[in-house]
Every structure is written in C-alpha cells, then in structure tokens.
Scaffold this motif. Structure first.
Motif, PDB file in Angstrom:
ATOM      1  N   TYR A 252       0.819  -1.211   0.000  1.00 30.00           N
ATOM      2  CA  TYR A 252       0.000   0.000   0.000  1.00 30.00           C
ATOM      3  C   TYR A 252       0.854   1.263   0.000  1.00 30.00           C
ATOM      4  O   TYR A 252       0.478   2.268  -0.588  1.00 30.00           O
ATOM      5  N   ASP A 253       1.997   1.208   0.653  1.00 27.91           N
ATOM      6  CA  ASP A 253       2.893   2.362   0.634  1.00 27.91           C
ATOM      7  C   ASP A 253       3.426   2.621  -0.773  1.00 27.91           C
ATOM      8  O   ASP A 253       3.533   3.771  -1.199  1.00 27.91           O
ATOM      9  N   GLU A 254       3.735   1.570  -1.487  1.00 23.59           N
ATOM     10  CA  GLU A 254       4.205   1.724  -2.868  1.00 23.59           C
ATOM     11  C   GLU A 254       3.095   2.306  -3.753  1.00 23.59           C
ATOM     12  O   GLU A 254       3.343   3.176  -4.595  1.00 23.59           O
ATOM     13  N   GLN A 255       1.864   1.842  -3.549  1.00 26.22           N
ATOM     14  CA  GLN A 255       0.740   2.397  -4.307  1.00 26.22           C
ATOM     15  C   GLN A 255       0.522   3.869  -3.957  1.00 26.22           C
ATOM     16  O   GLN A 255       0.219   4.683  -4.834  1.00 26.22           O
ATOM     17  N   LEU A 256       0.695   4.210  -2.694  1.00 24.62           N
ATOM     18  CA  LEU A 256       0.539   5.594  -2.265  1.00 24.62           C
ATOM     19  C   LEU A 256       1.597   6.479  -2.913  1.00 24.62           C
ATOM     20  O   LEU A 256       1.299   7.580  -3.379  1.00 24.62           O
ATOM     21  N   LEU A 257       2.831   6.010  -2.987  1.00 22.23           N
ATOM     22  CA  LEU A 257       3.886   6.780  -3.641  1.00 22.23           C
ATOM     23  C   LEU A 257       3.600   6.967  -5.124  1.00 22.23           C
ATOM     24  O   LEU A 257       3.829   8.043  -5.687  1.00 22.23           O
ATOM     25  N   THR A 258       3.085   5.927  -5.758  1.00 22.51           N
ATOM     26  CA  THR A 258       2.740   6.027  -7.174  1.00 22.51           C
ATOM     27  C   THR A 258       1.630   7.056  -7.383  1.00 22.51           C
ATOM     28  O   THR A 258       1.714   7.894  -8.295  1.00 22.51           O
ATOM     29  N   LEU A 259       0.601   7.008  -6.549  1.00 20.67           N
ATOM     30  CA  LEU A 259      -0.487   7.986  -6.639  1.00 20.67           C
ATOM     31  C   LEU A 259       0.017   9.395  -6.357  1.00 20.67           C
ATOM     32  O   LEU A 259      -0.405  10.353  -7.008  1.00 20.67           O
ATOM     33  N   LEU A 260       0.915   9.518  -5.394  1.00 15.77           N
ATOM     34  CA  LEU A 260       1.461  10.823  -5.045  1.00 15.77           C
ATOM     35  C   LEU A 260       2.234  11.415  -6.213  1.00 15.77           C
ATOM     36  O   LEU A 260       2.085  12.594  -6.542  1.00 15.77           O
ATOM     37  N   ASN A 261       3.041  10.603  -6.865  1.00 10.64           N
ATOM     38  CA  ASN A 261       3.801  11.079  -8.020  1.00 10.64           C
ATOM     39  C   ASN A 261       2.890  11.474  -9.178  1.00 10.64           C
ATOM     40  O   ASN A 261       3.107  12.499  -9.826  1.00 10.64           O
ATOM     41  N   SER A 262       1.868  10.683  -9.438  1.00 13.08           N
ATOM     42  CA  SER A 262       0.961  11.031 -10.540  1.00 13.08           C
ATOM     43  C   SER A 262       0.138  12.274 -10.200  1.00 13.08           C
ATOM     44  O   SER A 262      -0.156  13.089 -11.080  1.00 13.08           O
ATOM     45  N   ALA A 263      -0.210  12.448  -8.932  1.00 12.86           N
ATOM     46  CA  ALA A 263      -0.944  13.654  -8.532  1.00 12.86           C
ATOM     47  C   ALA A 263      -0.070  14.895  -8.685  1.00 12.86           C
ATOM     48  O   ALA A 263      -0.557  15.956  -9.089  1.00 12.86           O
ATOM     49  N   LYS A 264       1.225  14.762  -8.397  1.00  7.31           N
ATOM     50  CA  LYS A 264       2.142  15.890  -8.572  1.00  7.31           C
ATOM     51  C   LYS A 264       2.255  16.268 -10.043  1.00  7.31           C
ATOM     52  O   LYS A 264       2.240  17.454 -10.396  1.00  7.31           O
ATOM     53  N   VAL A 265       2.337  15.275 -10.907  1.00  7.99           N
ATOM     54  CA  VAL A 265       2.407  15.530 -12.348  1.00  7.99           C
ATOM     55  C   VAL A 265       1.124  16.210 -12.825  1.00  7.99           C
ATOM     56  O   VAL A 265       1.172  17.178 -13.594  1.00  7.99           O
ATOM     57  N   ASP A 266      -0.028  15.740 -12.364  1.00  9.65           N
ATOM     58  CA  ASP A 266      -1.308  16.342 -12.739  1.00  9.65           C
ATOM     59  C   ASP A 266      -1.401  17.788 -12.269  1.00  9.65           C
ATOM     60  O   ASP A 266      -1.887  18.663 -12.991  1.00  9.65           O
ATOM     61  N   TRP A 267      -0.940  18.040 -11.054  1.00  9.23           N
ATOM     62  CA  TRP A 267      -0.984  19.395 -10.516  1.00  9.23           C
ATOM     63  C   TRP A 267      -0.073  20.328 -11.315  1.00  9.23           C
ATOM     64  O   TRP A 267      -0.452  21.444 -11.654  1.00  9.23           O
ATOM     65  N   ASP A 268       1.134  19.852 -11.635  1.00  8.64           N
ATOM     66  CA  ASP A 268       2.052  20.657 -12.444  1.00  8.64           C
ATOM     67  C   ASP A 268       1.462  20.958 -13.819  1.00  8.64           C
ATOM     68  O   ASP A 268       1.559  22.087 -14.314  1.00  8.64           O
ATOM     69  N   ARG A 269       0.853  19.967 -14.423  1.00  5.01           N
ATOM     70  CA  ARG A 269       0.236  20.153 -15.740  1.00  5.01           C
ATOM     71  C   ARG A 269      -0.911  21.159 -15.670  1.00  5.01           C
ATOM     72  O   ARG A 269      -1.067  22.020 -16.537  1.00  5.01           O
TER      73      ARG A 269
ATOM     74  N   LEU B 294      -8.357  21.704  -7.581  1.00  4.07           N
ATOM     75  CA  LEU B 294      -8.687  20.311  -7.301  1.00  4.07           C
ATOM     76  C   LEU B 294      -7.437  19.429  -7.357  1.00  4.07           C
ATOM     77  O   LEU B 294      -7.227  18.575  -6.483  1.00  4.07           O
ATOM     78  N   ALA B 295      -6.588  19.648  -8.349  1.00  2.00           N
ATOM     79  CA  ALA B 295      -5.346  18.871  -8.464  1.00  2.00           C
ATOM     80  C   ALA B 295      -4.437  19.138  -7.274  1.00  2.00           C
ATOM     81  O   ALA B 295      -3.809  18.221  -6.740  1.00  2.00           O
ATOM     82  N   ARG B 296      -4.393  20.391  -6.829  1.00  2.22           N
ATOM     83  CA  ARG B 296      -3.573  20.750  -5.658  1.00  2.22           C
ATOM     84  C   ARG B 296      -4.110  20.070  -4.400  1.00  2.22           C
ATOM     85  O   ARG B 296      -3.344  19.531  -3.593  1.00  2.22           O
ATOM     86  N   ALA B 297      -5.425  20.079  -4.240  1.00  2.00           N
ATOM     87  CA  ALA B 297      -6.033  19.456  -3.068  1.00  2.00           C
ATOM     88  C   ALA B 297      -5.770  17.949  -3.032  1.00  2.00           C
ATOM     89  O   ALA B 297      -5.477  17.390  -1.972  1.00  2.00           O
ATOM     90  N   LYS B 298      -5.859  17.300  -4.182  1.00  2.00           N
ATOM     91  CA  LYS B 298      -5.571  15.857  -4.246  1.00  2.00           C
ATOM     92  C   LYS B 298      -4.131  15.578  -3.855  1.00  2.00           C
ATOM     93  O   LYS B 298      -3.839  14.663  -3.081  1.00  2.00           O
ATOM     94  N   TYR B 299      -3.208  16.384  -4.417  1.00  2.00           N
ATOM     95  CA  TYR B 299      -1.790  16.175  -4.107  1.00  2.00           C
ATOM     96  C   TYR B 299      -1.519  16.392  -2.625  1.00  2.00           C
ATOM     97  O   TYR B 299      -0.836  15.581  -1.990  1.00  2.00           O
ATOM     98  N   LEU B 300      -2.046  17.462  -2.054  1.00  2.00           N
ATOM     99  CA  LEU B 300      -1.786  17.748  -0.644  1.00  2.00           C
ATOM    100  C   LEU B 300      -2.396  16.690   0.268  1.00  2.00           C
ATOM    101  O   LEU B 300      -1.809  16.331   1.289  1.00  2.00           O
TER     102      LEU B 300
ATOM    103  N   ASN C  15      12.284   6.044  -2.565  1.00  2.00           N
ATOM    104  CA  ASN C  15      13.572   6.364  -3.166  1.00  2.00           C
ATOM    105  C   ASN C  15      13.389   7.046  -4.511  1.00  2.00           C
ATOM    106  O   ASN C  15      14.338   7.202  -5.256  1.00  2.00           O
ATOM    107  N   GLN C  16      12.172   7.450  -4.814  1.00  2.00           N
ATOM    108  CA  GLN C  16      11.888   8.116  -6.077  1.00  2.00           C
ATOM    109  C   GLN C  16      11.823   9.616  -5.840  1.00  2.00           C
ATOM    110  O   GLN C  16      11.105  10.083  -4.973  1.00  2.00           O
ATOM    111  N   ILE C  17      12.593  10.371  -6.621  1.00  2.00           N
ATOM    112  CA  ILE C  17      12.537  11.819  -6.565  1.00  2.00           C
ATOM    113  C   ILE C  17      12.166  12.299  -7.948  1.00  2.00           C
ATOM    114  O   ILE C  17      12.798  11.932  -8.939  1.00  2.00           O
ATOM    115  N   GLN C  18      11.147  13.122  -8.022  1.00  2.00           N
ATOM    116  CA  GLN C  18      10.684  13.602  -9.318  1.00  2.00           C
ATOM    117  C   GLN C  18      11.653  14.631  -9.884  1.00  2.00           C
ATOM    118  O   GLN C  18      12.237  15.424  -9.158  1.00  2.00           O
TER     119      GLN C  18
END
Length: 83
Positions: A15-32, A54-60, A74-77
C-alpha cells in the motif's frame, strides 16, 4: 465454489508503494494544471482555476497521508529537482 481470498504478504509495503505512485501522478497532474492555467490567459478561466485547485487538493491530501504513514520512497521527481 467459494474461493479464499489471497493474503497479501506485505500489506504495508504494498500500500505504501501504491501511495507513492499515486502521489507522483498527482504531482504531475498538478504541475500540468498549473502550466495550463498559466498558458491560457482568458477572462473565462474559472474552470481552469477550479481544476488546478482540485489537483492541488488531491496532491496535498496524498502528501499528508504519506507523511502520516511515514512513507519514504527512493523516487525523486525531476520537477522537484529542477526547481
């Protein structure tokens, strides 16, 4: 007839790995969304502002959840490194 549910061997790690994946994709969506909002300057940009908020709220939310669960990845965007 009835199948037993398979037990996840390491549920926290999974679940932690899935959370990191979601966090990274949310950051990309927010930046876009931020880039779209800056690129399109029009009087009627309320929809873009709403999408960015909305994208900012999801990421936060995901970021706070990761901090609460003390998830360390260990992933840094690249976007974080470049800025």
């Amino acid at each position: 007839m009835f199948k037993r549910r398979q037990k996840i061997k390491h549920p926290k790690a999974t679940y932690d790995e899935q959370l990191l994946t979601l966090l990274n994709s949310a950051k990309v969506d927010w930046d876009r969304a931020k880039q779209n909002e800056q690129a399109i300057y029009d009087n009627n940009t309320s929809e873009l502002v709403t999408q960015t908020a909305l994208a900012r709220a999801k990421y936060l939310y995901l970021y706070r959840e990761a901090r609460r669960r003390q998830v360390h990845g260990n992933q840094i965007q690249r976007a974080v490194i470049d800025k």
